[in-house]
Write a protein that holds these residues in place. Structure first.
Motif, PDB file in Angstrom:
ATOM      1  N   LEU A  16       0.813  -1.214   0.000  1.00  0.00           N
ATOM      2  CA  LEU A  16       0.000   0.000   0.000  1.00  0.00           C
ATOM      3  C   LEU A  16       0.848   1.266   0.000  1.00  0.00           C
ATOM      4  O   LEU A  16       0.372   2.329  -0.382  1.00  0.00           O
ATOM      5  N   GLY A  17       2.100   1.138   0.448  1.00  0.00           N
ATOM      6  CA  GLY A  17       2.969   2.300   0.464  1.00  0.00           C
ATOM      7  C   GLY A  17       4.229   2.037   1.247  1.00  0.00           C
ATOM      8  O   GLY A  17       4.351   1.030   1.947  1.00  0.00           O
ATOM      9  N   ALA A  18       5.184   2.944   1.083  1.00  0.00           N
ATOM     10  CA  ALA A  18       6.464   2.865   1.789  1.00  0.00           C
ATOM     11  C   ALA A  18       6.774   4.221   2.399  1.00  0.00           C
ATOM     12  O   ALA A  18       6.384   5.262   1.863  1.00  0.00           O
ATOM     13  N   ALA A  19       7.472   4.204   3.537  1.00  0.00           N
ATOM     14  CA  ALA A  19       7.807   5.450   4.239  1.00  0.00           C
ATOM     15  C   ALA A  19       9.141   5.280   4.944  1.00  0.00           C
ATOM     16  O   ALA A  19       9.534   4.153   5.275  1.00  0.00           O
ATOM     17  N   PRO A  20       9.854   6.383   5.193  1.00  0.00           N
ATOM     18  CA  PRO A  20      11.076   6.296   6.011  1.00  0.00           C
ATOM     19  C   PRO A  20      10.730   5.843   7.423  1.00  0.00           C
ATOM     20  O   PRO A  20       9.665   6.172   7.949  1.00  0.00           O
ATOM     21  N   GLY A  21      11.644   5.098   8.047  1.00  0.00           N
ATOM     22  CA  GLY A  21      11.400   4.594   9.392  1.00  0.00           C
ATOM     23  C   GLY A  21      12.035   5.439  10.467  1.00  0.00           C
ATOM     24  O   GLY A  21      12.441   6.588  10.236  1.00  0.00           O
ATOM     25  N   LEU A  29       7.192  -0.711   5.126  1.00  0.00           N
ATOM     26  CA  LEU A  29       6.232  -1.156   4.119  1.00  0.00           C
ATOM     27  C   LEU A  29       4.911  -1.514   4.786  1.00  0.00           C
ATOM     28  O   LEU A  29       4.884  -2.217   5.797  1.00  0.00           O
ATOM     29  N   THR A  30       3.835  -1.038   4.202  1.00  0.00           N
ATOM     30  CA  THR A  30       2.494  -1.409   4.650  1.00  0.00           C
ATOM     31  C   THR A  30       1.895  -2.337   3.605  1.00  0.00           C
ATOM     32  O   THR A  30       1.793  -1.969   2.437  1.00  0.00           O
ATOM     33  N   ILE A  31       1.511  -3.523   4.033  1.00  0.00           N
ATOM     34  CA  ILE A  31       1.013  -4.548   3.104  1.00  0.00           C
ATOM     35  C   ILE A  31      -0.419  -4.899   3.486  1.00  0.00           C
ATOM     36  O   ILE A  31      -0.693  -5.283   4.628  1.00  0.00           O
ATOM     37  N   ALA A  32      -1.315  -4.763   2.534  1.00  0.00           N
ATOM     38  CA  ALA A  32      -2.730  -5.018   2.778  1.00  0.00           C
ATOM     39  C   ALA A  32      -2.943  -6.433   3.305  1.00  0.00           C
ATOM     40  O   ALA A  32      -2.339  -7.388   2.815  1.00  0.00           O
ATOM     41  N   SER A  33      -3.809  -6.529   4.301  1.00  0.00           N
ATOM     42  CA  SER A  33      -4.212  -7.811   4.901  1.00  0.00           C
ATOM     43  C   SER A  33      -3.076  -8.546   5.604  1.00  0.00           C
ATOM     44  O   SER A  33      -3.280  -9.672   6.078  1.00  0.00           O
ATOM     45  N   ARG A  34      -1.877  -7.945   5.676  1.00  0.00           N
ATOM     46  CA  ARG A  34      -0.761  -8.611   6.352  1.00  0.00           C
ATOM     47  C   ARG A  34      -0.216  -7.811   7.521  1.00  0.00           C
ATOM     48  O   ARG A  34      -0.036  -8.348   8.608  1.00  0.00           O
ATOM     49  N   GLY A  35       0.079  -6.527   7.318  1.00  0.00           N
ATOM     50  CA  GLY A  35       0.591  -5.726   8.416  1.00  0.00           C
ATOM     51  C   GLY A  35       1.631  -4.723   7.974  1.00  0.00           C
ATOM     52  O   GLY A  35       1.708  -4.334   6.805  1.00  0.00           O
ATOM     53  N   PHE A  37       5.773  -3.732   8.048  1.00  0.00           N
ATOM     54  CA  PHE A  37       7.080  -4.381   8.090  1.00  0.00           C
ATOM     55  C   PHE A  37       8.171  -3.330   7.979  1.00  0.00           C
ATOM     56  O   PHE A  37       8.112  -2.458   7.114  1.00  0.00           O
ATOM     57  N   VAL A  38       9.173  -3.420   8.846  1.00  0.00           N
ATOM     58  CA  VAL A  38      10.308  -2.492   8.832  1.00  0.00           C
ATOM     59  C   VAL A  38      11.528  -3.229   8.295  1.00  0.00           C
ATOM     60  O   VAL A  38      11.989  -4.219   8.882  1.00  0.00           O
ATOM     61  N   HIS A  39      12.040  -2.746   7.161  1.00  0.00           N
ATOM     62  CA  HIS A  39      13.206  -3.354   6.517  1.00  0.00           C
ATOM     63  C   HIS A  39      14.418  -2.449   6.653  1.00  0.00           C
ATOM     64  O   HIS A  39      14.312  -1.225   6.523  1.00  0.00           O
ATOM     65  N   ASP A  40      15.565  -3.050   6.898  1.00  0.00           N
ATOM     66  CA  ASP A  40      16.840  -2.338   6.876  1.00  0.00           C
ATOM     67  C   ASP A  40      17.337  -2.348   5.437  1.00  0.00           C
ATOM     68  O   ASP A  40      17.646  -3.411   4.882  1.00  0.00           O
ATOM     69  N   ALA A  41      17.398  -1.152   4.830  1.00  0.00           N
ATOM     70  CA  ALA A  41      17.745  -1.076   3.414  1.00  0.00           C
ATOM     71  C   ALA A  41      19.178  -1.504   3.138  1.00  0.00           C
ATOM     72  O   ALA A  41      19.479  -2.018   2.052  1.00  0.00           O
ATOM     73  N   LEU A  42      20.096  -1.314   4.085  1.00  0.00           N
ATOM     74  CA  LEU A  42      21.487  -1.711   3.878  1.00  0.00           C
ATOM     75  C   LEU A  42      21.675  -3.212   4.080  1.00  0.00           C
ATOM     76  O   LEU A  42      22.292  -3.898   3.261  1.00  0.00           O
ATOM     77  N   ALA A  43      21.133  -3.729   5.159  1.00  0.00           N
ATOM     78  CA  ALA A  43      21.274  -5.163   5.429  1.00  0.00           C
ATOM     79  C   ALA A  43      20.325  -5.998   4.589  1.00  0.00           C
ATOM     80  O   ALA A  43      20.498  -7.210   4.466  1.00  0.00           O
ATOM     81  N   GLN A  44      19.292  -5.333   4.028  1.00  0.00           N
ATOM     82  CA  GLN A  44      18.266  -6.003   3.218  1.00  0.00           C
ATOM     83  C   GLN A  44      17.592  -7.121   4.012  1.00  0.00           C
ATOM     84  O   GLN A  44      17.399  -8.234   3.530  1.00  0.00           O
ATOM     85  N   ALA A  61      -0.520   3.774   3.279  1.00  0.00           N
ATOM     86  CA  ALA A  61       0.750   3.587   3.985  1.00  0.00           C
ATOM     87  C   ALA A  61       0.660   4.056   5.424  1.00  0.00           C
ATOM     88  O   ALA A  61      -0.050   5.018   5.744  1.00  0.00           O
ATOM     89  N   ALA A  62       1.378   3.377   6.306  1.00  0.00           N
ATOM     90  CA  ALA A  62       1.450   3.794   7.702  1.00  0.00           C
ATOM     91  C   ALA A  62       2.210   5.110   7.823  1.00  0.00           C
ATOM     92  O   ALA A  62       3.136   5.385   7.053  1.00  0.00           O
ATOM     93  N   VAL A  63       1.809   5.939   8.784  1.00  0.00           N
ATOM     94  CA  VAL A  63       2.523   7.167   9.121  1.00  0.00           C
ATOM     95  C   VAL A  63       3.506   6.850  10.241  1.00  0.00           C
ATOM     96  O   VAL A  63       3.139   6.190  11.222  1.00  0.00           O
ATOM     97  N   VAL A  64       4.744   7.308  10.104  1.00  0.00           N
ATOM     98  CA  VAL A  64       5.791   7.028  11.083  1.00  0.00           C
ATOM     99  C   VAL A  64       6.218   8.337  11.750  1.00  0.00           C
ATOM    100  O   VAL A  64       6.585   9.297  11.067  1.00  0.00           O
ATOM    101  N   HIS A  65       6.162   8.374  13.080  1.00  0.00           N
ATOM    102  CA  HIS A  65       6.680   9.507  13.851  1.00  0.00           C
ATOM    103  C   HIS A  65       8.018   9.075  14.448  1.00  0.00           C
ATOM    104  O   HIS A  65       8.061   8.402  15.487  1.00  0.00           O
TER     105      HIS A  65
END
Length: 216
Positions: A16-21, A29-35, A37-44, A61-65
């Motif tokens: 559904l969307g991506a945002a900085p963490g 990452l916000t994924i419909a019907s799943r939840g 997920f926070v990914h480390d872009a360097l470690a993948q 997409a989720a909003v991150v503060h």
């Protein structure tokens, strides 16, 4: 110079969307019907996630503060769910709003704006504990009250930092804070009056509405 693109993940679901963490290398990452997920872009790698229960549907997409380390997302169309990064469960805080939500946007370090389908706006804090009065898109423009325009439909919403805006004359520029920008379609309504709704046409048309939100 841009680095070469790299594969972050292969999500099993509709993204559904991506945002900085909350960390510099995080991608949320916000994924419909799943939840969420926070990914480390360097470690993948996926360093944490919050799964939703079966039958729960996320919207957008989720909003991150980052400063508060809190997350907010729309659930089932008209509810806001929030949680702290240390929480193990999804949506430890939840509020249901009076009208369906078109989109949510981060406002500064501690607030979230829920934009409704008719252009009304509800602002909540990062914990979902404090809610400001809903700003209604009235036939005379954007105001803190009055009847909503039943013919209005929000088709796009975004946020602009007032201090980073162009140097064109703007009474809100030096007040600090942010501008919530709404592109609203008036379908079958009489032509609105007032600066905030200027540009709408009788019958059918679009208008840009600006809501200035001052910093506390």
């Amino acid at each position: 110079m841009l680095a070469a693109p790299a594969l972050l993940c292969r999500p099993s679901g509709r993204v559904l969307g991506a945002a900085p963490g909350t960390a510099p290398t995080d991608v949320v990452l916000t994924i419909a019907s799943r939840g969420v997920f926070v990914h480390d872009a360097l470690a993948q790698t996926c360093r944490c996630n919050w799964a939703v229960s079966p039958g729960t549907e996320l919207s957008g997409a989720a909003v991150v503060h980052a400063h508060a380390r809190r997350y907010t997302v729309v659930v089932d169309g008209s509810s806001l769910c929030g949680w702290h990064e240390d929480d193990r469960e999804f949506g430890t805080a939840r509020i249901r709003l009076a009208a369906p939500i078109h989109a949510i946007l981060r406002l500064g370090p501690h607030a979230t704006a829920a934009v409704h389908h008719d252009g009304a706006v509800t602002v909540v804090d990062a914990t979902l504990a404090q809610r400001a009065p809903t700003l209604a898109l009235a036939t005379g423009g954007v105001s803190g009250g009055g009847a909503m325009n039943a013919h209005a439909r929000c088709i796009w919403a975004g946020v602009a930092d007032v201090d980073d805006a162009a140097d064109a004359p703007n009474p809100a520029r030096h007040a600090g804070g942010e501008l919530l920008v709404l592109l609203v379609e008036a379908n079958g309504a009489a032509e609105p009056a007032g600066g905030a709704a200027r540009g709408a046409r009788a019958g059918r048309g679009e208008a840009l509405s600006l809501i200035h939100i001052s910093e506390p």
